[in-house]
Design a protein around this motif. Sequence first.
Motif, PDB file in Angstrom:
ATOM      1  N   MET A 290       0.836  -1.202   0.000  1.00 13.56           N
ATOM      2  CA  MET A 290       0.000   0.000   0.000  1.00 13.56           C
ATOM      3  C   MET A 290       0.873   1.256   0.000  1.00 13.56           C
ATOM      4  O   MET A 290       0.575   2.236  -0.685  1.00 13.56           O
ATOM      5  CB  MET A 290      -0.932  -0.014   1.207  1.00 13.56           C
ATOM      6  CG  MET A 290      -1.873  -1.221   1.229  1.00 13.56           C
ATOM      7  SD  MET A 290      -2.894  -1.279   2.718  1.00 13.56           S
ATOM      8  CE  MET A 290      -3.759  -2.845   2.462  1.00 13.56           C
ATOM      9  N   PHE A 291       1.952   1.221   0.771  1.00  8.95           N
ATOM     10  CA  PHE A 291       2.902   2.328   0.769  1.00  8.95           C
ATOM     11  C   PHE A 291       3.548   2.466  -0.607  1.00  8.95           C
ATOM     12  O   PHE A 291       3.739   3.582  -1.100  1.00  8.95           O
ATOM     13  CB  PHE A 291       3.992   2.096   1.823  1.00  8.95           C
ATOM     14  CG  PHE A 291       3.657   2.624   3.189  1.00  8.95           C
ATOM     15  CD1 PHE A 291       4.370   3.681   3.734  1.00  8.95           C
ATOM     16  CD2 PHE A 291       2.651   2.055   3.943  1.00  8.95           C
ATOM     17  CE1 PHE A 291       4.081   4.162   5.005  1.00  8.95           C
ATOM     18  CE2 PHE A 291       2.344   2.526   5.209  1.00  8.95           C
ATOM     19  CZ  PHE A 291       3.061   3.582   5.741  1.00  8.95           C
ATOM     20  N   ALA A 292       3.891   1.339  -1.233  1.00  8.97           N
ATOM     21  CA  ALA A 292       4.521   1.373  -2.555  1.00  8.97           C
ATOM     22  C   ALA A 292       3.584   2.010  -3.579  1.00  8.97           C
ATOM     23  O   ALA A 292       4.011   2.812  -4.414  1.00  8.97           O
ATOM     24  CB  ALA A 292       4.922  -0.034  -2.989  1.00  8.97           C
ATOM     25  N   ILE A 293       2.303   1.656  -3.522  1.00  3.55           N
ATOM     26  CA  ILE A 293       1.327   2.240  -4.445  1.00  3.55           C
ATOM     27  C   ILE A 293       1.236   3.746  -4.236  1.00  3.55           C
ATOM     28  O   ILE A 293       1.143   4.524  -5.194  1.00  3.55           O
ATOM     29  CB  ILE A 293      -0.050   1.558  -4.269  1.00  3.55           C
ATOM     30  CG1 ILE A 293       0.009   0.131  -4.834  1.00  3.55           C
ATOM     31  CG2 ILE A 293      -1.149   2.359  -4.950  1.00  3.55           C
ATOM     32  CD1 ILE A 293      -1.228  -0.697  -4.555  1.00  3.55           C
ATOM     33  N   SER A 294       1.277   4.187  -2.986  1.00  2.00           N
ATOM     34  CA  SER A 294       1.254   5.618  -2.698  1.00  2.00           C
ATOM     35  C   SER A 294       2.483   6.310  -3.291  1.00  2.00           C
ATOM     36  O   SER A 294       2.377   7.390  -3.890  1.00  2.00           O
ATOM     37  CB  SER A 294       1.188   5.845  -1.185  1.00  2.00           C
ATOM     38  OG  SER A 294       1.192   7.215  -0.876  1.00  2.00           O
ATOM     39  N   HIS A 295       3.660   5.689  -3.136  1.00  2.00           N
ATOM     40  CA  HIS A 295       4.882   6.261  -3.690  1.00  2.00           C
ATOM     41  C   HIS A 295       4.798   6.345  -5.213  1.00  2.00           C
ATOM     42  O   HIS A 295       5.199   7.346  -5.812  1.00  2.00           O
ATOM     43  CB  HIS A 295       6.089   5.411  -3.290  1.00  2.00           C
ATOM     44  CG  HIS A 295       6.686   5.796  -1.970  1.00  2.00           C
ATOM     45  ND1 HIS A 295       7.860   6.495  -1.853  1.00  2.00           N
ATOM     46  CD2 HIS A 295       6.259   5.587  -0.710  1.00  2.00           C
ATOM     47  CE1 HIS A 295       8.131   6.698  -0.574  1.00  2.00           C
ATOM     48  NE2 HIS A 295       7.177   6.152   0.144  1.00  2.00           N
ATOM     49  N   LEU A 296       4.278   5.297  -5.831  1.00  2.00           N
ATOM     50  CA  LEU A 296       4.176   5.275  -7.287  1.00  2.00           C
ATOM     51  C   LEU A 296       3.175   6.312  -7.795  1.00  2.00           C
ATOM     52  O   LEU A 296       3.300   6.823  -8.909  1.00  2.00           O
ATOM     53  CB  LEU A 296       3.766   3.875  -7.759  1.00  2.00           C
ATOM     54  CG  LEU A 296       4.835   2.788  -7.584  1.00  2.00           C
ATOM     55  CD1 LEU A 296       4.211   1.404  -7.711  1.00  2.00           C
ATOM     56  CD2 LEU A 296       5.949   2.976  -8.606  1.00  2.00           C
ATOM     57  N   THR A 297       2.181   6.626  -6.983  1.00  2.83           N
ATOM     58  CA  THR A 297       1.148   7.582  -7.374  1.00  2.83           C
ATOM     59  C   THR A 297       1.581   9.025  -7.147  1.00  2.83           C
ATOM     60  O   THR A 297       1.411   9.882  -8.024  1.00  2.83           O
ATOM     61  CB  THR A 297      -0.149   7.315  -6.584  1.00  2.83           C
ATOM     62  OG1 THR A 297      -0.568   5.970  -6.817  1.00  2.83           O
ATOM     63  CG2 THR A 297      -1.258   8.276  -7.019  1.00  2.83           C
ATOM     64  N   TYR A 298       2.123   9.292  -5.976  1.00  6.84           N
ATOM     65  CA  TYR A 298       2.395  10.672  -5.581  1.00  6.84           C
ATOM     66  C   TYR A 298       3.881  11.035  -5.600  1.00  6.84           C
ATOM     67  O   TYR A 298       4.237  12.185  -5.353  1.00  6.84           O
ATOM     68  CB  TYR A 298       1.825  10.939  -4.185  1.00  6.84           C
ATOM     69  CG  TYR A 298       0.346  10.672  -4.104  1.00  6.84           C
ATOM     70  CD1 TYR A 298      -0.574  11.493  -4.754  1.00  6.84           C
ATOM     71  CD2 TYR A 298      -0.149   9.572  -3.401  1.00  6.84           C
ATOM     72  CE1 TYR A 298      -1.935  11.246  -4.706  1.00  6.84           C
ATOM     73  CE2 TYR A 298      -1.512   9.315  -3.337  1.00  6.84           C
ATOM     74  CZ  TYR A 298      -2.393  10.152  -3.992  1.00  6.84           C
ATOM     75  OH  TYR A 298      -3.749   9.891  -3.939  1.00  6.84           O
ATOM     76  N   GLY A 299       4.730  10.063  -5.871  1.00  7.14           N
ATOM     77  CA  GLY A 299       6.161  10.321  -5.884  1.00  7.14           C
ATOM     78  C   GLY A 299       6.766  10.161  -4.508  1.00  7.14           C
ATOM     79  O   GLY A 299       6.083  10.263  -3.488  1.00  7.14           O
ATOM     80  N   GLY A 300       8.046   9.925  -4.493  1.00  8.72           N
ATOM     81  CA  GLY A 300       8.752   9.733  -3.227  1.00  8.72           C
ATOM     82  C   GLY A 300      10.172   9.308  -3.535  1.00  8.72           C
ATOM     83  O   GLY A 300      10.506   8.994  -4.692  1.00  8.72           O
ATOM     84  N   PRO A 301      11.035   9.290  -2.528  1.00 10.96           N
ATOM     85  CA  PRO A 301      12.433   8.918  -2.752  1.00 10.96           C
ATOM     86  C   PRO A 301      12.554   7.528  -3.372  1.00 10.96           C
ATOM     87  O   PRO A 301      11.897   6.581  -2.918  1.00 10.96           O
ATOM     88  CB  PRO A 301      13.044   8.967  -1.349  1.00 10.96           C
ATOM     89  CG  PRO A 301      12.115   9.825  -0.554  1.00 10.96           C
ATOM     90  CD  PRO A 301      10.754   9.606  -1.124  1.00 10.96           C
ATOM     91  N   GLU A 302      13.384   7.411  -4.396  1.00 10.02           N
ATOM     92  CA  GLU A 302      13.583   6.117  -5.050  1.00 10.02           C
ATOM     93  C   GLU A 302      14.106   5.074  -4.070  1.00 10.02           C
ATOM     94  O   GLU A 302      13.746   3.897  -4.128  1.00 10.02           O
ATOM     95  CB  GLU A 302      14.563   6.278  -6.219  1.00 10.02           C
ATOM     96  CG  GLU A 302      14.585   5.097  -7.182  1.00 10.02           C
ATOM     97  CD  GLU A 302      13.289   4.950  -7.971  1.00 10.02           C
ATOM     98  OE1 GLU A 302      12.977   3.812  -8.358  1.00 10.02           O
ATOM     99  OE2 GLU A 302      12.614   5.966  -8.183  1.00 10.02           O
TER     100      GLU A 302
END
Length: 295
Positions: free
Chosen positions: A272-284
Amino acid sequence: MTEVDLEDISARLVSRFGADADGWLAGVPALAERLASRWDFELGELFESGASSVVLRCRWSDRTPAVLKLSPDGALLTKQLEMLRVFAPSGRVPAVLAADADAGAMVLEEIQPGTPADDLPLPTLPGRWGELLAALHSVAPPADWPWTLRGRFEESFDRIGKRITEPAIAAKVGPDTWQRAIERCEKLLDTQSDVVLLHGDLHLGNALDGGSRGLIAIDPKACVGDPCFDAVDYVVSGAGHEGVEARCHSVANACGLDGDRLYAWSRVVAPMFAISHLTYGGPEQALDELLTLIS
């Protein structure tokens, strides 16, 4: 009343409640003024409004800083009130100063200084989190409490799982990964032994510095289940920082939790966190760690 531009939150409310939310938004200033007259408080500026409500600062008649929360969904607000009141004996949620579910309104004390936990000194957080969980989990679940951690996850997996067909997400979090998370979750739910009344949505943005009161939890989605769950968002947000495993160890020790179960829960919510990162961006770096965690 302070002039308020509601355009920045209208899209979120319309997305949540439909086109009728626009008409409701147009009536917010007049509604706020009526409530200020009725409850004898002074209105202030727009404050931290979310996807289901409009929130304004205000000052209660005895000068206590407060916030007015308005929602087009009276049933949702009634549920939020019930959850705040059940946790009130802990002293770790905002006090309800006034409420009218029919009007979709409640006034809460404003937590001061109110710094989100995410902005507090990192070394102090495990101990503060442990104190917060001890206070929240000391509240006995009401005998007829209808919400459970199992139900919380059923809703989350259904809602978020619809997104794994999106190409950008499917490339990283596919059906097999999602099914593995569901199976891990079921195993943990089936082996719950010590269950408590959980906050249910306790991430670093939902815990505020209350000064001498310690951390204060806002916006509870109270449900009954494994005490580890109220620490898992904090643990998984360690991805890309000190690391999930290291944070899990320090948090489990500070909170008196089963470290193995806490880490297992981390692997459940990591997709779920990964999906959020993929949607809104975040540190690689954080995304890479999350994807390793769910493999």
